[in-house]
Design a protein around this motif. Sequence first.
Motif, PDB file in Angstrom:
ATOM      1  N   TYR A 285      -6.276   9.254  -0.773  1.00 16.07           N
ATOM      2  CA  TYR A 285      -5.039   8.746  -0.186  1.00 16.07           C
ATOM      3  C   TYR A 285      -4.649   9.665   0.958  1.00 16.07           C
ATOM      4  CZ  TYR A 285      -3.258  12.526  -3.107  1.00 16.07           C
ATOM      5  OH  TYR A 285      -3.066  13.757  -3.691  1.00 16.07           O
ATOM      6  N   ASP A 286      -3.719   9.198   1.785  1.00 14.30           N
ATOM      7  CA  ASP A 286      -3.217   9.991   2.892  1.00 14.30           C
ATOM      8  C   ASP A 286      -2.273  11.063   2.353  1.00 14.30           C
ATOM      9  OD1 ASP A 286      -3.026  10.732   5.507  1.00 14.30           O
ATOM     10  OD2 ASP A 286      -2.321   8.797   6.238  1.00 14.30           O
TER      11      ASP A 286
ATOM     12  N   SER B  85      -8.264   1.628   4.893  1.00 16.49           N
ATOM     13  CA  SER B  85      -9.360   0.774   4.439  1.00 16.49           C
ATOM     14  C   SER B  85     -10.526   0.758   5.412  1.00 16.49           C
ATOM     15  CB  SER B  85      -8.851  -0.656   4.232  1.00 16.49           C
ATOM     16  OG  SER B  85      -8.458  -1.242   5.462  1.00 16.49           O
TER      17      SER B  85
ATOM     18  N   ASP C 195       0.847  -1.191   0.000  1.00 19.93           N
ATOM     19  CA  ASP C 195       0.000   0.000   0.000  1.00 19.93           C
ATOM     20  C   ASP C 195       0.884   1.242   0.000  1.00 19.93           C
ATOM     21  OD1 ASP C 195      -2.148   1.646   0.091  1.00 19.93           O
ATOM     22  OD2 ASP C 195      -2.638   1.287   2.188  1.00 19.93           O
TER      23      ASP C 195
ATOM     24  N   HIS D 244      -3.551   4.255   2.125  1.00 19.89           N
ATOM     25  CA  HIS D 244      -5.006   4.327   2.226  1.00 19.89           C
ATOM     26  C   HIS D 244      -5.500   3.727   3.538  1.00 19.89           C
ATOM     27  CE1 HIS D 244      -3.658   3.933  -1.963  1.00 19.89           C
ATOM     28  NE2 HIS D 244      -4.540   4.887  -2.204  1.00 19.89           N
TER      29      HIS D 244
END
Length: 895
Positions: free
Chosen positions: A211-212, A220, A198, A218
Amino acid sequence: MNTLAHRLCRILTVSVFVLISFAGHAQQPSGTLTGTAVDPKGGVLPNAAISIRNEATGATRYITTDAQGHFSVAGLPVAKYTVEASATGFATTIRHGIQLTADQPQDVSLSLNVGNVSQQVTVQADDAHSIASRLAPIDALLSQTSPHSEIGATYIRNYTAPTSDFGELTQMVPGAFTTNANGVGLGQSSTSFRGFPDGNYDIDFDGIPFYDTNTPSHHSWAFFPAQWIGGVDFDRSPGTASTVGPTPFGGSIHLLSQDFLPNRNIRGGFSYGSFNTVLFDGAFNSGDFGGVNKNSNLFVDVHHMSSDGYQTFNLQTRNAGSLKYQYKLSDKTVLTGYSGVVWLDSNSPNLSSTRQQLLTNGNNYLLQNTDPTQANYYRFNTYHVPTDFEYVGVNHQFAHNWLLSFKPYTYNYDNSEFYAKQLKTGAINPANCAPVSATATEGGVKVPTSISPCAVDKYNSYRKYGQTSAITQTSKLGTFRTGFWYEWARTNRHQTPSNPLTHVDDAQPNFSEKYFTNSYQPYAEFEFHPFSKLTLIPGVKFAYYTMNFTQLADNGGKIGSINPVTKQPFTSVTNTADYHSWLPALSASYRLKPNLSIYGQGAEGSVVPPTSVFDVAGGSVAVPPKPQKSTTYQVGTVYKINRLAFDADYYHIRFQNGYSSSTDNNPSSATFGESINYIAPSSISQGFEAEGNLYITHGLSVFLNGSRGQATYVGTLTVSCTAGATGCTSATPTLIQAAPSGLWVAGTPTDTEAQGVTYQDKGWNLGYFNKRVGSQWMDNGAYHDQLRVDPFSVSNIYLNYTIHAGSRFERFDQTKIRLSINNLTDSHNQTSITAGGKLINQNISTNGTSYVDPFNAATTSSTGYTGGYNLADNPTLLPGRSVMLSITFGLSPKR
């Protein structure tokens, strides 16, 4: 577990008999309507989805076009009808007011214009008039130009657990695997494919990347639960130029919201299962409504989930709701609005258990207890994470086949976390501070009157605003696409030592930072057909990313409070950086036969550096790193006949890895004392993937897929210091080697295999799925290939019965009994390892004796760290077997 399974089986048996009594066949109407679906050049569109709705009664029939793009529905009542046609890669076409008479068939021609990229990720399983394709849990498309896995609503609703998050929906994709140590959907899951973790791939929702902001990874558990997802298009490639997002490095996972239903339906469900997991879910589909043309549609879902979790005291609670609304201003203009809100709370600690702790306390031990006098009291670990995600979409069809799509959006992530600090010393309940003698009681329980700061107050919040826009024009020469993605984000992050009893923070933080980022991605591509069977898509995208990054002085956790160059105190430091990459792509597809295609792709992807590159003393970074880039070459084929759907591909990817840094030690240099960043050595990842679904008989199918590959370093990073500078001991520059060539890239399995058996007929959906992940190497933070993870497997069983529209009791449409059993064999193999240090545990001998790692299948030697195991390591284990029964009651108006 046995008691729970016995009770669920009794409930299931009674419920299934009740539902079977409702099953039946719909009475056949009367009438006939025929038509043909074609593309803008007049070519027929096989397997286009057709809906035919009676404008007076709302009764709707569904059908797909045959290999010649033709459809025919007989026996329809005399009335006016609305016909809607859709196909992968094309904008939906709608015809209103088609008058059907009794004396002769009515024939309509439906021309579909090419859609934009967000419309192209429509999941269509029935790609070549193949029964095997229609029943495949995961399928590929004959029109694809790179390896795709299409995951439809049938798989999501019947062959995953009701608590699943979006990562767990991709578990059976070739080369991919998803793990969650607390149970399915009960915490943050981690997905990897082809060895890309990820943060090395994109995820978007209805075409919007999310997204961060500190690293493009990410969450979830905090966005898009499975109840909101109608399908997944998993593109295992950087995509075409029109694939936007911060990291089209390894691929893209396109999540699709639920489709609108033409008829009204209300559903209310209850699920209960292992680990005291409870899920309440309610959904409302309005069906088409509003005016004569019924130009509106609404979907609403709300749910509540709570669970004790598999791991000790890792409690999870989620409250969530989503709303999607569509309004058709005309046949050429459609507005769509979406909003989703999640409210998440948990007691997840920030650290994981050591191997010694798991062996001593059980496979589900997680560093927490119920003693408030201890630093690892579970109430000292809390997450509170509210999120929201909204967009408005505008699609308009202009003259001369011009199509505009514009979608402004915003979303927010707000994580308030508080956790106790603990050291991995090998003791059973380690902590880095000890409570003083208790002198007070609360509820008869002794509690300490004070504890020195041994917890962390953590905050991570960002708000984003952005838009995606695309313009498409189709002519006899082909289809031109151009568009632009822009996003602005504001982030506030800090971590501060705190007292777990009073929540009083220290004066100085471990770190505190605020920053702003901008992302720009214009693109252009042209899809043309030199002749009817060949499709070529050349294109280019420009990825530009800027950051204005301010770090406040801290206690030395990140940048400190003293400038390492001037030796003077400072209050903050600001860095600005911009990263840019030209990303070309070329894709081609050739249709050898109507049911056989081959394709090839060459494309580049990139990923922006994380903010951690600025976590150096004083925050002084002279040379920020360049974006990592990947270059992917792939070829593949898709083949479909009535009883077999098959696809395979070979990939070769050269990609740059993470970052290394070096301090400039030359006193005469303008960047003396500052950090200079370098991209680590490149790697080559290559392998073969294949999957297929074989239809046996009467709804019975066998699904198989597998991958075989490797990812190894092909060079070494060498960093030189300036001769004569501080730290250089000779006139010859010192060379530092960071990664020897030939070693395995961490987290890349040697192979994966998936096996499935499904039965789908007359409302029944039964499935058995097994996923095996081959061996992997893990790094220990300083050296490569130091820890080995042996192969592991997970088997799941699903049993469902659903009442569908068209049955005798169609008013109970979507009423359903659903049983899922995850990790059938109750396996506890490890899925990954984080190194806990050198091999220096006192509980085993290191004199050449071999020991069996209880979490690995193989016997490993303790004579050295490589190939051995350490009781201070942190293994991640599979969660125990879980059973869940769901009962959903559906209600639709009588039609």
